[in-house]
Enzyme design. Structure first.
Site, PDB file in Angstrom:
ATOM      1  N   ASP A 110       0.828  -1.203   0.000  1.00 16.91           N
ATOM      2  CA  ASP A 110       0.000   0.000   0.000  1.00 16.91           C
ATOM      3  C   ASP A 110       0.869   1.263   0.000  1.00 16.91           C
ATOM      4  OD1 ASP A 110      -2.778   0.958   0.409  1.00 16.91           O
ATOM      5  OD2 ASP A 110      -1.971   1.805   2.244  1.00 16.91           O
ATOM      6  N   GLU A 117      14.275 -14.867  -0.578  1.00 20.45           N
ATOM      7  CA  GLU A 117      14.550 -16.089   0.186  1.00 20.45           C
ATOM      8  C   GLU A 117      13.399 -17.089   0.068  1.00 20.45           C
ATOM      9  OE1 GLU A 117      15.133 -14.784   4.224  1.00 20.45           O
ATOM     10  OE2 GLU A 117      16.606 -13.282   3.597  1.00 20.45           O
TER      11      GLU A 117
HETATM   12  C1  GLC Z   1      -4.428   2.872  -0.551  1.00 21.18           C
HETATM   13  C2  GLC Z   1      -5.598   1.922  -0.391  1.00 21.18           C
HETATM   14  C3  GLC Z   1      -6.768   2.700   0.102  1.00 21.18           C
HETATM   15  C4  GLC Z   1      -6.431   3.295   1.438  1.00 21.18           C
HETATM   16  C5  GLC Z   1      -5.150   4.149   1.359  1.00 21.18           C
HETATM   17  C6  GLC Z   1      -4.611   4.446   2.721  1.00 21.18           C
HETATM   18  O1  GLC Z   1      -4.630   3.828  -1.525  1.00 21.18           O
HETATM   19  O2  GLC Z   1      -5.833   1.255  -1.598  1.00 21.18           O
HETATM   20  O3  GLC Z   1      -7.920   1.926   0.198  1.00 21.18           O
HETATM   21  O4  GLC Z   1      -7.460   4.123   1.881  1.00 21.18           O
HETATM   22  O5  GLC Z   1      -4.139   3.457   0.681  1.00 21.18           O
HETATM   23  O6  GLC Z   1      -4.053   3.311   3.312  1.00 21.18           O
END
Ligand code: GLC
Length: 567
Positions: free
Chosen positions: A234, A285
């Protein structure tokens, strides 16, 4: 600095032998060639809260997901990417993690997660975990400790605490704006401010601190050891912050998720690549494991940097998803992705929908130049053409599946689900709604629990009412009525995925063929040709065998908004 990762599983970390053996076995069954699985893999995205509810409490869970593994196997997917399933107050649908090494009790237990991974492996499917490294939940023990600790303490150093500006430090340390709206800074009672690029309940970690780095290496090993095949990462482009914390200068660049600037104080800074390389060493790994980045950056030159051989295996490239239903735009997006990823030896990822965007059956139902997100709030509903959206969604799926690279399918798109754009305001859950001061409707409309059966409580999602209401008419999209109906979108996905599996050779090129305006035609190395008709009128097909088409083909004509694979 000595670092002791907390509550880790015993050394030595090894690949989970049970899962690895099963995956090798099914790979042989599927006659896998030397091409690494992910280069043409199909990833199915499970927004777990809304997928299937096994215990009847209205929230999706691991039990529900386990019960639906046969359904996923029948789709012929390679991997399941599960949105964050960790303990979380769910202020941002789980992207606010309170413990990276456990499962949210609302979804189940670690034991169930292990069973899920093993059972999926038995059916030849891998499990990918969603890693959220930019921020934790404010409920995370690390942040709670930081709040009670003194300014300058080690506990505060895990996060980004700063003194404010102006008299008494009453003004935030910078003018940065949160992706969800408002300032990126929130003040704590002793007067310091902490940084959150997203919601105030999502404090940013301090990646300049080696303790944070070590902890995450341990978190990666924890899940790989349990048998996960890797991670969707993310906000990978947000981890590094300019140590000088300068103001953002260009006002137009303050709130966006994707910067056009190359020296932005917190997006896409060069320092992130060092962090990523550390993760990749861990991944290497574990045989067959993969990392994919969510990185919103200025252009392919910048994106390709995340794909260097010692960094991510894949990145999401959202240009394809953001293209209107327009032949030129789509062709450009395809070319850019093939060239951009190919330049660093990687491969594109094709995404039409996910948990952050308006579902493509609805996007394509709107006029070309209309932006779908603002339309959700108060747009003219009369401009919506659901039938066109439906046709185009099916056609775009066959297009994506014909391209070289891997494909990400978002749960429910195989049922042809549209966006639920008219959820009542009092049920909206996305922090975007609140943080934007009710000027952006948020992402709940693509997260409505799936309809499994045409009737019954919550359309088979669970035994009770779903956490987010399903709209009237949801049962018409149910999996049970689409099952076996050759005209259904579910059966289109099933046969397209199975055909793709058989047709795709190891080649990773396409050859564009001459075509009429508004028509896209390309040939794959194996001999298959894909033709997409975006011209608005029927076009004549060459004499050929039709492998599959997204709509009925009559008298050798490909209808508008239709894709066919021919050979
Ligand atoms: C990313 C995720 C989203 C979330 C954001 C904050 O964009 O896909 O759903 O709100 O990150 O973590």
């Amino acid at each position: 600095m000595a670092v002791s990762p907390e509550r880790s599983i015993p050394e030595p970390y090894r690949q989970n032998a049970f899962v690895a053996t099963r995956l090798r076995h099914t790979a042989r069954m599927h006659n896998e060639t030397a091409v690494p699985w992910w280069r043409r893999g199909v990833f199915y995205q499970v927004y777990i809260r809304s997928f299937a509810d096994g215990n009847g409490d209205g929230t999706g869970d691991i039990a529900g997901l386990r019960s639906r593994l046969p359904y996923l196997e029948k789709l012929s997917i390679d991997a399941i990417w599960i949105n964050p399933w960790f303990p979380s107050p769910l202020n941002d649908g789980g992207y606010d993690v309170a413990d990276y090494r456990d499962i949210n009790p609302a979804y189940g237990t670690l034991e169930e997660a292990k069973l899920l991974i093993a059972e999926a492996a038995d059916r030849g499917m891998r499990v990918m975990v969603d890693l959220v490294p930019n921020h934790t939940s404010s409920q995370h023990r690390w942040f709670q400790n930081a709040l009670t600790a003194a300014p300058g303490s080690a506990a505060r150093e895990r996060y980004i605490f700063k003194d404010g500006r102006g008299p008494n430090g009453d003004e935030p340390p910078t003018n940065w704006r949160s992706v969800f709206g408002g300032s990126t800074w929130t003040r704590v009672p002793d007067g310091q401010w902490y940084l959150h690029l997203f919601d105030p309940t999502q404090p940013d970690l301090n990646w300049a601190n080696p303790v944070v780095r070590e902890d995450f290496l341990d978190i990666l090993r924890f899940w790989l050891h349990l048998g996960a095949s890797g991670f969707r990462v993310d906000v990978a482009h947000g981890l590094a912050k300019d140590p000088e914390f300068p103001d953002v200068v260009d006002e137009s660049d303050v709130e966006v998720h994707r910067t056009e600037r190359l020296d932005h104080p917190h997006w896409d800074r060069d320092e992130v690549h060092d962090i990523i390389r550390g993760w990749r060493r861990v991944l290497d790994e574990y045989e067959g494991s993969v990392m994919i980045a969510e990185a919103w950056v200025a252009n392919w030159d910048r994106l390709a940097r995340y794909l260097r051989p010692d960094e991510f295996h894949q990145v999401f490239d959202f240009e394809f998803l953001e293209s209107a239903w327009d032949a030129e735009q789509i062709k450009d997006a395809i070319d850019n992705s093939l060239v951009g990823s190919g330049a660093v030896g990687s491969i594109p990822t094709w995404v039409l929908s996910n948990h952050d965007v308006v579902r493509h059956a609805t996007r394509y139902a709107l006029p070309k130049d209309l932006e779908s997100k603002p339309w959700l709030l108060d747009g003219d509903r009369a401009v919506l053409d659901p039938l066109a959206g439906h046709r185009r969604a099916r056609a775009s799926t066959l297009l994506a599946l014909a391209l070289p690279g891997s494909v990400y399918v978002y749960q429910g798109e195989e049922l042809g689900l549209p966006e639920v754009y008219d959820l009542e305001e009092d049920v909206l859950d996305d922090p975007v709604w609140r943080q934007s001061g009710n000027t952006e409707k948020g992402r709940d409309g693509c997260r409505v629990p799936l309809p499994w059966t045409s009737d019954g409580p919550s359309h088979g999602f669970g035994a009770g009412e779903a956490w987010l209401p399903q709209p009237e008419g949801w049962g018409a999209f149910a999996a049970d009525i689409q099952d076996g109906d050759t005209h259904s979108t579910l059966e289109l996905y099933r046969s397209a995925l199975a055909t793709r599996f058989e047709m795709l050779t190891g080649d990773e090129d396409i050859e564009w063929l001459p075509s009429e305006p508004g028509v896209l035609a390309f040939r794959r190395g194996g001999g298959m040709t894909c033709i997409v008709n975006l011209s608005g009128a029927p076009v004549q097909l060459p004499v050929a065998t039709i492998l599959i088409a997204s709509d009925e083909i009559a008298d050798g004509f490909l209808p508008r908004d239709t894709t066919a694979w021919i050979i």
